[in-house]
Design an enzyme around this catalytic site. Structure first.
Site, mmCIF file in Angstrom:
data_model
loop_
_atom_site.group_PDB
_atom_site.id
_atom_site.type_symbol
_atom_site.label_atom_id
_atom_site.label_comp_id
_atom_site.label_asym_id
_atom_site.label_seq_id
_atom_site.Cartn_x
_atom_site.Cartn_y
_atom_site.Cartn_z
ATOM 1 N NE ARG A 114 95.957 73.732 30.211
ATOM 2 C CZ ARG A 114 96.629 73.520 31.358
ATOM 3 N NH1 ARG A 114 96.015 73.581 32.529
ATOM 4 N NH2 ARG A 114 97.918 73.277 31.306
ATOM 5 C CE LYS A 141 73.654 74.350 17.768
ATOM 6 N NZ LYS A 141 73.171 73.186 18.505
ATOM 7 C CG ASP A 149 71.154 70.559 25.658
ATOM 8 O OD1 ASP A 149 70.929 71.779 25.453
ATOM 9 O OD2 ASP A 149 71.765 69.838 24.848
ATOM 10 C CE1 TYR A 197 72.752 68.327 18.382
ATOM 11 C CE2 TYR A 197 74.603 67.968 19.865
ATOM 12 C CZ TYR A 197 74.099 68.423 18.660
ATOM 13 O OH TYR A 197 74.947 68.993 17.755
#
Ligand SMILES: *Cc1c(COP(=O)(O)O)cnc(C)c1O
Length: 418
Positions: free
Chosen positions: A83, A234, A209, A137
């Site tokens: 992890r 993206k 962002d 967003y």
């Protein structure tokens, strides 16, 4: 080449902003994240170019002493348990840190939204107040409303064009300011340096962002941001086939960011991290072609009578265009157009017949996309009252002349449907 000497064993990913690193961003893109310890076999000559995919849950220790030593050490770069990552993820994190001068480190998340949520949780506690940009967003806004507010964290939205006027919105419990520049759907460019200057004076954390510009076109920490967030889904991945997010922090906020990510059990699949790292290598050439194609299409659309306004940060009609020209190194391939009159049927007639544009969410891949969007439903501090419906376009890596011919036919269908 300085790969090996620059990455002595045990270095932090964020050590890359040492003053001697004079490499320009494109050179860094090619070299970063390739530490010798990840690409060479101990005591054997030669090596490979890319760190391989290290898949692991269990990590094997040499003996109990090794196990005990590992438990007490910082796990971010030492094999400890699956992890906490393996060199595949560390390599991508290393690279993203190096692309953001002034950064100490990067945490990776299974999506962009996970990065946003986890970064906000790292810096906010009940009783705090968050200032969130009104052009955020939509899922960012939903996280504020459905998660932060019920936890007792106050959220107020502000005009993306507020600039230094943000000072008037601050209260004693304002703990963080979240920016997204340009804004989702409507592309207002924010005066990040003005806002971060005010925030710094008051000890308020700033988050951005930065998905649209990436650190290549907007090095966020250089402009005063504390935590820069990317939906790597993206442009970093660039091929529309992986979901992954990242948050990159200053030395002051790095340990908070990392600790929150560990506590929430955030991790990424090594295969996805590897694909994102592969995408990153070509970010420079891809973004420059997205930019050229996007501008050509946007400028053509701006001359069309069916189009009332093109919301592209590099075009003068876009709110905050002067700030884009001052602060950004380029424009990516995503923008919107406001149609002159028309309704949803006319929009469908335009979009449905397009041959070269897919209809779908997300963006940043090599392919073009067209999407009807509805900004009015996602803002509260400002009003959206545009002349007509809004269509968001992502300009991919196709020949822009083919895209223009396709849109030309689309606009004829739009006219016919008016
Ligand atoms: C897509 C997107 C995100 C979220 O990324 P996911 O990987 O889809 O969760 C965040 N911010 C912006 C601006 C985006 O466009």
């Amino acid at each position: 080449m300085g790969l090996r000497s620059r990455h002595a064993k045990g270095d932090w990913p964020g050590m890359s902003d040492e003053p001697e690193d004079k490499r320009r961003p494109l050179t860094r893109l090619a070299q970063t994240g390739r530490r010798a310890e990840w690409t060479r076999m101990p005591d054997r000559p030669g090596g490979i170019v890319n760190p391989p995919v290290w898949r692991a849950s269990t990590i094997l220790y040499d003996d109990v002493a090794h196990l005990r030593a590992a438990a007490g050490s910082d796990p971010h770069e030492r094999l400890f348990y699956g992890r906490k990552g393996t060199p595949t993820a560390w390599s991508l994190a290393d690279a993203l840190t190096e692309m953001e001068p002034g950064a100490k480190g990067t945490m990776l998340y299974p999506s962009g939204v996970a990065a946003i949520a986890c970064a906000l949780m790292a810096v906010l506690k009940p009783g705090d107040r968050l200032l969130m940009v009104d052009a955020a967003y939509d899922p960012t806004r939903a996280f504020c409303e459905k998660m932060l507010r019920p936890l007792g964290i106050d959220v107020d939205y502000y005009d993306p064009l507020v600039g230094a006027g943000i000072a008037e919105l601050l209260t004693d419990n304002t703990r963080a300011i979240f920016m997204e520049s340009p804004g989702s759907l409507t592309f207002e460019v924010q005066d990040v340096p003005a806002i971060t200057a005010v925030a710094r004076e008051r000890g308020i954390v700033t988050l951005l962002d930065n998905t649209w510009a990436t650190p290549l076109f907007f090095p966020a920490l250089k402009h005063g941001i504390d935590i820069s967030i990317l939906a790597c889904t993206k442009y970093i991945v660039g091929h529309s086939d992986v979901m992954i997010g990242a948050a990159t922090a200053t030395p002051e906020l790095w340990s908070k960011l990392r600790s929150a990510a560990y506590l929430f059990g955030q991790m990424t699949s090594p295969d996805d991290a590897w694909l994102a790292a592969r995408g990153l290598r070509t970010l420079g050439v891809r973004l420059s072609q997205h930019q050229d194609g996007g501008l050509k299409v946007a400028q053509w659309l701006a001359e069309r009578p069916e189009v009332a306004q093109v919301l592209h940060p590099a075009l003068p009609g876009c709110p905050g265009h002067e700030i884009w020209a001052r602060d950004f190194g380029g424009a990516s391939g995503l923008f919107s157009m406001v149609m002159r009159g028309g309704d949803k049927d006319a929009v469908a007639a335009l979009i449905d017949g397009l041959a070269h544009f897919g209809i779908g969410y997300s963006w940043g891949g090599f392919e073009s996309l067209a999407l009807p969007v509805h900004p009015a439903g996602y803002r509260t501090a400002t009003q959206w009252d545009a002349a007509g419906p809004v269509i968001r376009l992502h300009i991919g890596l196709e020949d822009p002349d083919d895209l223009i011919a396709d849109l030309d036919a689309g606009l004829a269908r739009y006219r016919a449907a008016l």
